[in-house]
Write a protein that holds these residues in place. Structure first.
Motif, PDB file in Angstrom:
ATOM      1  N   VAL A 111     -63.847  37.318 -32.623  1.00  0.00           N
ATOM      2  CA  VAL A 111     -62.516  37.404 -33.217  1.00  0.00           C
ATOM      3  C   VAL A 111     -62.586  38.119 -34.559  1.00  0.00           C
ATOM      4  N   ALA A 112     -63.607  37.792 -35.356  1.00  0.00           N
ATOM      5  CA  ALA A 112     -63.767  38.448 -36.655  1.00  0.00           C
ATOM      6  C   ALA A 112     -64.047  39.942 -36.477  1.00  0.00           C
ATOM      7  N   ALA A 134     -60.980  41.861 -35.819  1.00  0.00           N
ATOM      8  CA  ALA A 134     -60.113  42.015 -36.998  1.00  0.00           C
ATOM      9  C   ALA A 134     -60.745  42.868 -38.088  1.00  0.00           C
ATOM     10  N   ASP A 141     -62.492  45.973 -40.304  1.00  0.00           N
ATOM     11  CA  ASP A 141     -62.124  47.357 -40.579  1.00  0.00           C
ATOM     12  C   ASP A 141     -63.157  48.302 -39.952  1.00  0.00           C
ATOM     13  N   VAL A 152     -64.510  42.101 -42.645  1.00  0.00           N
ATOM     14  CA  VAL A 152     -63.239  41.400 -42.787  1.00  0.00           C
ATOM     15  C   VAL A 152     -63.086  41.049 -44.263  1.00  0.00           C
ATOM     16  N   ALA A 180     -68.347  40.990 -40.494  1.00  0.00           N
ATOM     17  CA  ALA A 180     -67.780  40.141 -39.448  1.00  0.00           C
ATOM     18  C   ALA A 180     -68.852  39.288 -38.786  1.00  0.00           C
ATOM     19  N   GLY A 187     -56.497  36.696 -30.709  1.00  0.00           N
ATOM     20  CA  GLY A 187     -56.161  37.889 -31.483  1.00  0.00           C
ATOM     21  C   GLY A 187     -57.101  38.088 -32.655  1.00  0.00           C
ATOM     22  N   HIS A 188     -56.516  38.204 -33.852  1.00  0.00           N
ATOM     23  CA  HIS A 188     -57.281  38.471 -35.070  1.00  0.00           C
ATOM     24  C   HIS A 188     -57.313  37.273 -36.011  1.00  0.00           C
ATOM     25  N   ARG A 189     -57.126  36.074 -35.505  1.00  0.00           N
ATOM     26  CA  ARG A 189     -56.995  34.892 -36.361  1.00  0.00           C
ATOM     27  C   ARG A 189     -58.347  34.326 -36.790  1.00  0.00           C
ATOM     28  N   TYR A 190     -59.217  35.170 -37.284  1.00  0.00           N
ATOM     29  CA  TYR A 190     -60.547  34.720 -37.702  1.00  0.00           C
ATOM     30  C   TYR A 190     -60.466  33.780 -38.900  1.00  0.00           C
TER      31      TYR A 190
END
Length: 451
Positions: A52-53, A56, A58, A63, A72, A127-130
């Protein structure tokens, strides 16, 4: 006239029945919370939260929680470390408050259900909810540590000295049995997620969330059966965080043999915890084993830890807890030393290593807990067990550091894994030097016939 059996229904029999009922309730907290340690921390959360991280991250793979650049791939490890730091502040506070108020059970309920709720909330990690995942991990891990302080502090109160080894090992066996059972169910769902009509990600989130539901549901049993005792004769106020820990350690200086045992435990338990956390790295990186092989090995450890804990409990009744732990440290040394010679790409030998670890893992931990319970002055149970839990969870950093440095200097995970033998050897020497009977007497407790 014929004879008939007369059953003892006097006050002694009633007290024994009440104690057995409370002990059975106590076992169920291990049954409740061990699923988190096995399914969440050991198997599913690390790889999933890392994925997940990474999703998300870059373009450079970073992150930015609270604006801080973090790789990440390191986010999970940093979250675990942050949870330990939080626990260091909260555990001594909770322990001292429990002893001075005499109300362990409400504090156990708060910490257990906070952790269970955070774990159940991991279902939302898509999703991206790290960052949400990191927060839930910190809360769940710290809550588990606090709850174990309170849970362990019941042991001297629910079991007389001659029963503690057996009661402690049964608790550990309950926990490992629970972890193995739920891990089997998790693997059925995970490996067959298409047949169940869910994605792989959804299957993982279901496994995470159900661990929280399990934790919360079975915590009801100890909360119904355990009872609070009177408060200790001590001031009602507790100092903040680290000041309270310092006060606890200063108080323990009046019992130097208790501190000597705690030092020995800190050393050899550091080795135990490092083996648990790094064995899969050794299997995947050095031996080239697949993830499915590593998961089966984890399951094998869980199942055999039940057998090992019960067997070592029986040995302790015959030879005493200290001798049995010393024997287990010899077994740890031989097992880890043999791990150095495992051939790559041969799962059967890695399974053999898992068998060796499983047979000594549960008993070493359970008997250490019961042995320490004899060294705690009356009325200081939760406060002293906060220091014990710090050794178990908050101070197990040296082993991973040595493991990492050994790999960095040699480039070999074999050299890294065999470096851990030093922890078991030094722990053996330190524990062997502790005169347990004198330590128990100095703590003001009755000395059991075998210790």
């Amino acid at each position: 006239m014929g004879t008939e059996t007369v059953r003892d229904t006097g006050p002694g029999a009633e007290a024994l029945a009440a104690r057995r009922r409370e002990q059975r309730g106590w076992y169920f907290y291990d049954w409740a919370c061990s699923v988190y340690s096995t399914s969440v921390l050991t198997v599913f959360l690390g790889p999933y939260l890392t994925s997940v991280a990474k999703a998300a991250a870059d373009a450079d793979g970073y992150v930015h929680p609270l604006g801080i650049p973090v790789r990440a791939g390191s986010f999970f490890a940093y979250s675990v470390s942050l949870s330990v730091i939080l626990a260091i502040f909260v555990m001594p506070l909770a322990g001292a408050a429990a002893d001075r108020s005499g109300r362990k059970k409400p504090l156990l309920a708060v910490s257990a259900y906070t952790g269970a709720a955070a774990t159940t909330g991991m279902f939302l990690l898509d999703g991206h909810r790290y960052l949400l995942g990191g927060v839930l991990l910190v809360v769940a891990n710290a809550s588990l540590a606090v709850s174990m302080v309170l849970y362990n502090a019941y042991l001297p109160q629910i079991a007389p000295p001659e029963e503690r080894d057996a009661v402690s090992t049964r608790g550990w066996a309950f926990g490992y049995a629970s972890g193995a059972l739920v891990l089997v169910l998790d693997l059925v769902l995970y490996l067959n997620h298409d047949a169940f009509g869910v994605s792989e990600s959804a299957a993982v989130r279901i496994c995470l969330a159900t661990a929280g539901v399990w934790w919360g549901a079975f915590t009801l049993v100890p909360l119904r059966r355990l009872r609070d005792r009177g408060a200790a004769d001590a001031p009602a106020r507790t100092a903040p965080g680290l000041r309270q820990l310092k006060a606890t350690v200063m108080d323990m200086r009046r019992h130097p043999l208790t501190l000597s045992f705690l030092l020995a435990y800190l050393v050899y338990n550091d080795g135990v915890q490092t083996v648990i956390s790094q064995a899969s790295v050794y299997g995947s990186e050095e031996l080239g084993l697949e993830q499915s092989t590593l998961i089966v090995a984890v399951l094998l450890v869980q199942v055999l830890a039940v057998v090992g804990a019960l067997a070592m409990g029986r040995l302790a009744r015959r030879y005493g807890g200290k001798r049995t732990i010393l024997g287990s440290l010899v077994a740890w040394t031989v097992t880890i030393g043999a791990g150095y010679f495992l051939p790559a790409g041969a799962p059967v030998w890695f399974f053999a290593l898992a068998v060796g670890i499983g047979l000594v893992l549960g008993g070493t931990q359970a008997l250490s807990r019961s042995l320490f319970s004899h060294l705690v002055p009356a009325g200081k149970e939760a406060e002293y067990f906060s220091a014990y839990e710090m050794s178990d969870r908050g101070m197990s950093w040296l082993g991973p550091l040595v493991f990492g440095l050994a790999y960095q200097l040699t480039g070999s995970y074999r050299d890294a894994i065999v470096s851990l033998v030093a922890f078991f050897a030094l722990g053996f020497v330190l524990l062997a030097r502790v005169p347990m009977r004198q330590a128990v007497r100095d703590a003001g407790n009755p000395v059991p016939s075998r210790i």
